[in-house]
Write a protein that holds these residues in place. Structure first.
Motif: not given
Length: 187
Positions: A120-148
């Motif tokens: 995220n510091a080096d690139r504009i796209w995609p925004k990257t992030y994690t989610r931690v599920r209730d069972d402790g599993a880590v899910v990694v996501c990437a998204e491009v969001t644009v106002g249209v």
């Protein structure tokens, strides 16, 4: 202008405009966006972005996709699930969201966050992030969001969707390199 080219745009360094100039500049940009390109090129006029237009782009590209119970479009590209979301009451936001095809344990969260933050510091796209599920599993996501909110031409819509897919896939390949699949084929 295409997002994916071999040329890098040059950057000019200018003094930021004063507030009155900012309002004028915003109005000029909106007028240019609404007017579309010069000429009568098919699909050049910005029109509202809808799920139907995204679906038509997927169909035209020969992609296989699904519609989930919420009516959202999704598909699998390079072994990863991507969704194409048109958000807002009037479809003002387009989002291409991908999810890494593997999950990590909570013990790897710090390592994965470091990779996401560096990306995220080096690139504009995609925004990257994690989610931690209730069972402790880590899910990694990437998204491009644009106002249209002003719509998009067919070419612009295609570029935005390609950008979401290709940059998301690039990030997931980066993760694959950092965390090789222990069940993958031996080198």
């Amino acid at each position: 202008m295409r997002f994916f080219g071999s040329r890098r745009p040059t950057r000019s360094h200018t003094v930021p405009p004063v507030e009155a100039d900012t309002d004028r500049l915003r109005a000029d940009v909106e007028n240019v966006l609404l007017a579309g390109p010069v000429g009568d090129a098919a699909g050049a006029v910005p029109v509202p972005v809808t799920r139907e237009r995204v679906s038509a782009w997927l169909d035209a590209g020969g992609f296989t996709y699904f519609v989930d119970t919420d009516g959202d479009l999704g598909g699998i590209w390079h072994g990863r699930v991507f969704y194409f979301l048109v958000l807002g009451d009037d479809g003002q936001v387009l989002q291409v969201r991908g999810q890494w095809h593997r999950q990590a344990t909570i013990e790897r969260l710090g390592d994965i966050l470091e990779i996401c933050n560096a990306w995220n510091a080096d690139r504009i796209w995609p925004k990257t992030y994690t989610r931690v599920r209730d069972d402790g599993a880590v899910v990694v996501c990437a998204e491009v969001t644009v106002g249209v909110e002003h719509g998009a031409s067919d070419d612009q819509l295609g570029q935005l969707l390609e950008c979401g897919l290709s940059t998301g896939a690039m990030f997931f390949e980066h993760l694959d390199a950092a965390f090789p699949d222990p069940l993958g084929a031996a080198p």
